[in-house]
Design a protein around this motif. Structure first.
Motif, PDB file in Angstrom:
ATOM      1  N   GLN A   1       1.301  16.404   9.854  1.00 22.76           N
ATOM      2  CA  GLN A   1       2.275  16.258  10.549  1.00 22.76           C
ATOM      3  C   GLN A   1       3.368  17.075  10.113  1.00 22.76           C
ATOM      4  O   GLN A   1       4.264  17.577  10.789  1.00 22.76           O
ATOM      5  CB  GLN A   1       3.095  14.734  10.503  1.00 22.76           C
ATOM      6  CG  GLN A   1       2.323  13.826  11.685  1.00 22.76           C
ATOM      7  CD  GLN A   1       1.000  13.662  11.374  1.00 22.76           C
ATOM      8  OE1 GLN A   1       0.485  13.727  10.333  1.00 22.76           O
ATOM      9  NE2 GLN A   1       0.118  13.367  12.416  1.00 22.76           N
TER      10      GLN A   1
ATOM     11  N   LEU B   1       9.777  21.079  20.038  1.00 21.86           N
ATOM     12  CA  LEU B   1      11.093  20.654  20.926  1.00 21.86           C
ATOM     13  C   LEU B   1      12.164  20.209  19.897  1.00 21.86           C
ATOM     14  O   LEU B   1      13.411  20.367  20.006  1.00 21.86           O
ATOM     15  CB  LEU B   1      10.679  19.471  21.908  1.00 21.86           C
ATOM     16  CG  LEU B   1       9.552  19.919  23.130  1.00 21.86           C
ATOM     17  CD1 LEU B   1       9.261  18.542  24.069  1.00 21.86           C
ATOM     18  CD2 LEU B   1      10.672  20.907  23.820  1.00 21.86           C
ATOM     19  N   GLU B   2      11.719  19.472  19.021  1.00 21.81           N
ATOM     20  CA  GLU B   2      12.593  18.927  17.732  1.00 21.81           C
ATOM     21  C   GLU B   2      13.361  20.345  17.122  1.00 21.81           C
ATOM     22  O   GLU B   2      14.599  20.366  17.222  1.00 21.81           O
ATOM     23  CB  GLU B   2      12.005  18.262  16.728  1.00 21.81           C
ATOM     24  CG  GLU B   2      12.968  17.503  15.709  1.00 21.81           C
ATOM     25  CD  GLU B   2      12.339  17.157  14.505  1.00 21.81           C
ATOM     26  OE1 GLU B   2      11.002  16.560  14.531  1.00 21.81           O
ATOM     27  OE2 GLU B   2      12.777  17.199  13.322  1.00 21.81           O
TER      28      GLU B   2
ATOM     29  N   ASN C   1       1.845  21.687  19.722  1.00 26.79           N
ATOM     30  CA  ASN C   1       2.729  21.228  18.697  1.00 26.79           C
ATOM     31  C   ASN C   1       3.990  20.795  19.457  1.00 26.79           C
ATOM     32  O   ASN C   1       5.217  21.224  18.907  1.00 26.79           O
ATOM     33  CB  ASN C   1       2.765  22.490  17.561  1.00 26.79           C
ATOM     34  CG  ASN C   1       3.418  22.061  16.393  1.00 26.79           C
ATOM     35  OD1 ASN C   1       3.636  20.550  16.227  1.00 26.79           O
ATOM     36  ND2 ASN C   1       4.230  22.625  15.670  1.00 26.79           N
ATOM     37  N   LYS C   2       3.749  20.376  20.598  1.00 29.28           N
ATOM     38  CA  LYS C   2       5.091  20.106  21.415  1.00 29.28           C
ATOM     39  C   LYS C   2       6.054  19.230  20.607  1.00 29.28           C
ATOM     40  O   LYS C   2       7.258  19.763  20.879  1.00 29.28           O
ATOM     41  CB  LYS C   2       4.537  19.190  22.341  1.00 29.28           C
ATOM     42  CG  LYS C   2       5.561  19.145  23.643  1.00 29.28           C
ATOM     43  CD  LYS C   2       4.745  18.041  24.651  1.00 29.28           C
ATOM     44  CE  LYS C   2       5.566  17.444  25.602  1.00 29.28           C
ATOM     45  NZ  LYS C   2       4.868  16.626  26.835  1.00 29.28           N
ATOM     46  N   ASP C   3       5.851  18.353  20.000  1.00 29.49           N
ATOM     47  CA  ASP C   3       7.055  17.239  19.488  1.00 29.49           C
ATOM     48  C   ASP C   3       7.914  18.030  18.482  1.00 29.49           C
ATOM     49  O   ASP C   3       8.923  18.338  18.650  1.00 29.49           O
ATOM     50  CB  ASP C   3       6.436  16.176  19.010  1.00 29.49           C
ATOM     51  CG  ASP C   3       6.007  15.226  19.851  1.00 29.49           C
ATOM     52  OD1 ASP C   3       6.229  15.571  21.290  1.00 29.49           O
ATOM     53  OD2 ASP C   3       5.157  14.218  19.586  1.00 29.49           O
TER      54      ASP C   3
ATOM     55  N   LYS D   1       5.605  20.454  11.473  1.00 32.82           N
ATOM     56  CA  LYS D   1       7.126  20.692  11.423  1.00 32.82           C
ATOM     57  C   LYS D   1       7.213  21.905  10.491  1.00 32.82           C
ATOM     58  O   LYS D   1       8.415  22.803  11.228  1.00 32.82           O
ATOM     59  CB  LYS D   1       7.610  19.500  10.658  1.00 32.82           C
ATOM     60  CG  LYS D   1       7.967  18.415  11.442  1.00 32.82           C
ATOM     61  CD  LYS D   1       8.952  17.570  10.814  1.00 32.82           C
ATOM     62  CE  LYS D   1       9.258  16.481  12.044  1.00 32.82           C
ATOM     63  NZ  LYS D   1       9.934  15.215  11.360  1.00 32.82           N
TER      64      LYS D   1
END
Ligand code: NAP
Length: 309
Positions: free
Chosen positions: A180, A249-250, A244-246, A184
């Motif tokens: 994770q 988008l962040e 790695n969408k999330d 990021k």
């Protein structure tokens, strides 16, 4: 750490990354035998012409038979399909790794299919160019570049050490983090810059008041540096965005907020705000050069990189 040697390495996917690994393995004699698999006959034939391995097969399942190290180098969206194909033929004790640019998704796709008796260790070499295919690879691509591992809990330490030693032999610097966190970090250092580049080049392409020939003619003013990123492989980057969408988008949300701040400063003539930001960002560039991750050349070292090939 001593230089590792594998009796048989299977390379599944032989594009820019797979073929660069193959070239290094050949040059450094890291394997007794290298078996190469790619889904298309054309890529496989080209790999053979380039003498990247010892055996060539269109079947990933066939390629991994008796391999001690299996390296999957395909677009991240194809990971599950490949995992399903190879699972039944993996040698007990084999190390299975990948090079995918996203990690949580690759783990979700591959881990459920991996037999208990193999060591599945996800990895990501942070090295590449905008080119693809077996001809795009070159020896030394990974030299002085980071390779990040995102091992699953309970990973066998000896297997992890052997895989690290392999990448160190290729010249990589090694790091380890959870998947994770990797996703990021990569969202900001790699994925967002590519999305911004695709976007700006797309915007220029859509402009009605500036002609395409003007954009190309005057590109050295800054635009050119975005076009290198925006020339990257469409399949690879479609998959990165979807997998790695999330995190993307962040980061995009943060980016949009910061862009609005810049927009406002320009509108209201707030030169001090612009100057403060541009001074801070200039320092980051200096740190990158000091860390040996680029050279202090006006072309961002691309010329030097081309000469290395
Ligand atoms: P590439 O040059 O386009 O090569 C892709 C390879 O994967 C080819 O052998 C291709 O086979 C195969 N492939 C494509 N679609 C497939 C599918 N649906 N099923 C099975 N095989 C498929 O790609 P690359 O740049 O080496 O990237 C490979 C991986 O490395 C990606 O996961 C990417 O995220 C990661 N990565 C890339 C970079 C970079 O800068 N390029 C850097 C670090 C990590 P055919 O040619 O036979 O179709």
């Amino acid at each position: 750490m001593s230089t590792p040697h594998f009796d048989r390495i299977a390379l599944i996917g032989i594009g820019l990354i797979g073929s660069s690994i193959a070239r290094d393995v050949r040059e450094l004699s890291l394997a007794g035998e290298v078996v190469i698999s790619s889904r298309s006959a054309e890529t496989l034939r080209r790999a053979e012409e380039l003498e990247l391995g010892n055996r060539y097969t269109a079947s990933a399942a066939e390629a991994v038979r008796d391999a001690d190290l299996v390296i999957v180098s395909v677009p991240v969206g194809a990971s599950e399909e490949v995992a399903k194909q190879i699972a039944g033929n993996l040698k007990p004790g084999a190390i299975v790794t990948d090079v995918g640019s996203t990690k949580a998704s690759v783990i979700a796709q591959m881990a459920p299919h991996m037999p208990e008796n193999v060591h599945f260790i996800p990895g990501h070499p942070l090295a590449g160019t905008e080119k693809s295919g077996p001809d795009a690879g070159f020896t030394g691509l990974f030299r002085d570049r980071w390779c990040i591992f995102t091992p699953l809990p309970g990973t066998d330490q000896a297997a992890l050490d052997k895989l690290k030693a392999f990448w160190m032999a290729l010249g990589s610097l090694i790091d380890e983090m959870d998947a994770q966190h990797h996703d990021k970090v990569l969202a900001i250092v790699s994925h967002l810059p590519h999305i911004i580049a695709y976007n700006i080049v797309g915007t220029a392409d859509d402009l009605e008041t500036v002609t395409e020939s003007e954009v190309i003619k005057y590109s050295a003013s800054g635009f050119r540096d975005f076009t290198r990123l925006a020339a990257s492989d469409p399949t690879m980057w479609r998959d990165v965005c979807l997998h790695n969408k999330d995190a993307i988008l962040e980061m995009l949300a943060r980016f949009s907020e910061d862009l609005a701040y810049l927009q406002r400063a320009i509108r209201w003539g707030e030169g001090d705000k612009l100057f403060e930001l541009f001074t801070r960002t200039r320092a980051i560039r200096r740190s990158i050069v000091q860390a040996g991750q680029d050279v202090d050349a006006p072309d961002f070292g691309r010329h030097a990189l081309d000469q290395k090939k």
